[in-house]
Each structure stands twice: as C-alpha cells, then as structure tokens.
Motif scaffolding. Structure first.
Motif, mmCIF file in Angstrom:
data_model
loop_
_atom_site.group_PDB
_atom_site.id
_atom_site.type_symbol
_atom_site.label_atom_id
_atom_site.label_comp_id
_atom_site.label_asym_id
_atom_site.label_seq_id
_atom_site.Cartn_x
_atom_site.Cartn_y
_atom_site.Cartn_z
ATOM 1 N N UNK A 1 0.889 -1.160 0.000
ATOM 2 C CA UNK A 1 0.000 0.000 0.000
ATOM 3 C C UNK A 1 0.923 1.205 0.000
ATOM 4 N N UNK A 2 0.971 1.905 -1.132
ATOM 5 C CA UNK A 2 1.957 2.976 -1.353
ATOM 6 C C UNK A 2 1.228 4.306 -1.559
ATOM 7 N N UNK A 3 1.460 5.237 -0.636
ATOM 8 C CA UNK A 3 0.840 6.557 -0.702
ATOM 9 C C UNK A 3 1.851 7.577 -1.199
ATOM 10 N N UNK A 4 1.448 8.381 -2.191
ATOM 11 C CA UNK A 4 2.322 9.421 -2.735
ATOM 12 C C UNK A 4 1.624 10.764 -2.692
ATOM 13 N N UNK B 1 5.299 7.059 0.986
ATOM 14 C CA UNK B 1 5.423 6.182 2.143
ATOM 15 C C UNK B 1 4.764 4.851 1.781
ATOM 16 N N UNK B 2 5.387 3.758 2.230
ATOM 17 C CA UNK B 2 4.962 2.415 1.821
ATOM 18 C C UNK B 2 4.763 1.525 3.037
ATOM 19 N N UNK B 3 3.699 0.742 3.023
ATOM 20 C CA UNK B 3 3.499 -0.341 3.981
ATOM 21 C C UNK B 3 3.449 -1.642 3.205
ATOM 22 N N UNK B 4 4.223 -2.625 3.628
ATOM 23 C CA UNK B 4 4.171 -3.958 3.056
ATOM 24 C C UNK B 4 3.306 -4.868 3.918
ATOM 25 N N UNK B 5 2.460 -5.660 3.283
ATOM 26 C CA UNK B 5 1.616 -6.591 4.001
ATOM 27 C C UNK B 5 2.210 -7.989 3.816
ATOM 28 N N UNK B 6 2.715 -8.558 4.875
ATOM 29 C CA UNK B 6 3.369 -9.865 4.836
ATOM 30 C C UNK B 6 2.334 -10.937 5.174
ATOM 31 N N UNK B 7 2.038 -11.775 4.210
ATOM 32 C CA UNK B 7 0.948 -12.756 4.381
ATOM 33 C C UNK B 7 1.503 -14.155 4.617
#
Length: 312
Positions: A292-295, A306-312
């Motif tokens: 989920x990458x917000x610019x 800013x980036x959040x990675x979702x580790x599944x």
C-alpha cells in the motif's frame, strides 16, 4: 524481509490475534455501565483494555457516561498505561475535520489522539494479519513541528513557519471493540484506536504565502506493488491543513499541553481506506495486494512517498 523492516514482535506482547477474520459481530448496541460506577471501576477497566490492546485482542466496550473533558482525562490514563511498552509521546492525531461524511464514532467537532514512539515505523516496514485485530490501511496527511512558536502562532503564515516538513503518512488504526460496540466517548478514551503509523522522508516546508496554497491544493494517490491505482484525490475542498493544525494546537492548549519540536501531527484521513481482513465490522472487502503505497504530489520535484508492506 529483514528483521529491521518488520513490525512483528516490536510492539505486540504476543498472545496472537483474536477473531482472525472468523468472528461476526452480533450487536452494535451499547450495554449500560453498572449503576454507582466509580473512578476506581473506570481505572480497572481501562487497565484491562490497555492489556487487551497490547495483546492484540478485542477491547471490552467502554460503557461509562462521561463528559468530553472527562473522556480526554481518561484518554491520558489509557495512554499512560501503554507507555511502558510504547514509549514517549511522538505526536498527535486528529480526525473529523474533512468535508466527507461525519464519523458517527467521533464527536461532531473533531477528535484528538496521541501517537507514541513505538507506534511509528519507517516507510517499507511490514505488517502481518496477526499484528491487528480488525485494523485498516488509511492514507493520511501529516506535518512535523519545527519550532515551539507553534504554541503562540496567530496567523496562518506564522503557523506554517513553525512547521519544518510535510511527512508522508499512513496509519493502521485498529477500532476493535467486542461486538463492534463503539461510541464517541469510547473512541476518545481509547485514543482513536491508534495502533501503527508509517512515515516517509520529510518534505521541507517553505514558509511563504504561496506554500499555503500549495498545501491546500496538493494531490495524492495510493498504488499497490504493481502500480495499480487504488485511489486518488486532492486536498482542495477536502480540508485545509493549517486550519486543522490550529484546531489541534488549540485543543491541546485547552488541556494544558504544548507541542514540541519534532512532534508529528496527523491531520486526518484522505479517505482511501482499505480493510486488512475479511469480515471486518468496518465493512468493505479485504485488501488483497501486498503493498500500500501513498504518494503526495505538488510539494516537491519528486513525489513524497510512504509504503506499507503486508506480509501474508
């Protein structure tokens, strides 16, 4: 993924997630507090709820009938119970100031919460589904305090000069009351469900009148790891950042608090929210992508991201 880029184990005490997408809330009707409840009763319940929060469990509903001032006093107690695990105050957050539909779980004029240093993580950190109860990805907008003059600034230009940077900002709030029994008082006392925040590289602010317009008309977008557009928009007509900064500053002053250099100020949702789990009481399908990458656009030559990675 290196250990330094993961959230797992950095905040959560480790009992696992309650209702991993399988529980269905049965009611949103608040039960009543026992008659004759005392401050001791409230303190006991809040300490238990702080433990539930830290252990990533659904919270017992907060059922006490308090004034708003009393609710903020108890918010301070709730935050204090989290601080041995989550550290000092890193900033503040607010909501309810945009032009979208009002949040029925917030006071109509807005709400304030606290960000603790253990909640804040760098861009690129990962979150797993075990790190939340019912949390959701929320694109936000934030600034950073640069000078103590923010506490006495009068004009918008003076307010702007007291800030030193815009901070690309994603939150994962986690409103997770048992049976989805939420209320404005409960939202205040339990600190706006603040769990995680993610920050990108600071974008320096120019303390000019022209920059006030630049802030007010900034555009933004969220993309996944494939570059697919998740959502986009503009602050123009949504909310004016300095108006929200002023409200937050004034609200804190009412309670005898002052802002300090380095404090992060999260000013509210950009309304590109995505649930992380299926069956969330917040509604909507679960987010399937792994990033989920917000610019932010228009504040510098390059996009602030800013980036959040979702580790599944």
């Amino acid at each position: 993924m290196t250990n330094s880029s993961r959230l797992v184990g950095t905040i959560v005490l480790g009992l696992g997630t309650v209702c991993l997408g399988t529980c269905t809330p049965t009611s949103n009707t608040l039960v009543s507090a026992p008659s004759g409840s005392s401050e001791t009763d409230i303190a006991v319940d809040l300490n238990r709820m702080a433990d539930q929060f830290l252990n990533v469990q659904e919270l017992d509903p907060f059922v006490y009938d308090l004034t708003e001032d009393e609710a903020y006093r108890w918010q301070a107690e709730f935050v204090a119970a989290l601080q041995p695990n989550l550290g000092r105050i890193a900033g503040y957050k607010t909501g309810g100031h945009d032009t979208g539909p009002s949040n029925p779980h917030f006071p109509p004029h807005g709400i304030r919460g606290v960000l603790l240093e253990g909640m804040v993580h760098p861009s690129g950190a990962s979150v797993t589904l075990n790190d939340i109860v019912w949390g959701f990805l929320e694109a936000d907008f934030a600034v950073r305090v640069g000078d103590e003059s923010i506490n006495t600034a009068e004009t918008d230009l003076e307010l702007l000069a007291s800030l030193d940077a815009v901070i690309p900002f994603i939150e994962i709030p986690d409103p997770a009351f048992r049976d989805n029994q939420r209320s404005p008082t409960g939202s205040i006392v339990t600190n706006m469900a603040s769990r995680y925040a993610f920050v990108g590289e600071p974008i320096p602010i120019k303390p000019t009148v022209a920059w006030i317009n630049t802030l007010n008309t900034m555009t933004f977008a969220v993309h996944d790891e494939h570059g697919t557009d998740v959502g986009s928009g503009t602050l123009d007509g949504h909310y004016r950042p300095l108006t929200v900064v002023r409200w937050l500053r004034d609200h804190l002053r009412t309670f005898g608090r002052q802002l300090e250099p380095g404090h992060l100020l999260s000013l509210g949702t950009l309304r590109i929210n995505r649930q992380l789990k299926p069956g969330s009481p917040q509604g909507g399908p679960a987010y399937k992508a792994n990033q989920y990458r917000l610019s932010y656009y228009g504040l510098s030559e390059d996009a602030g991201t800013v980036v959040v990675n979702i580790e599944r």
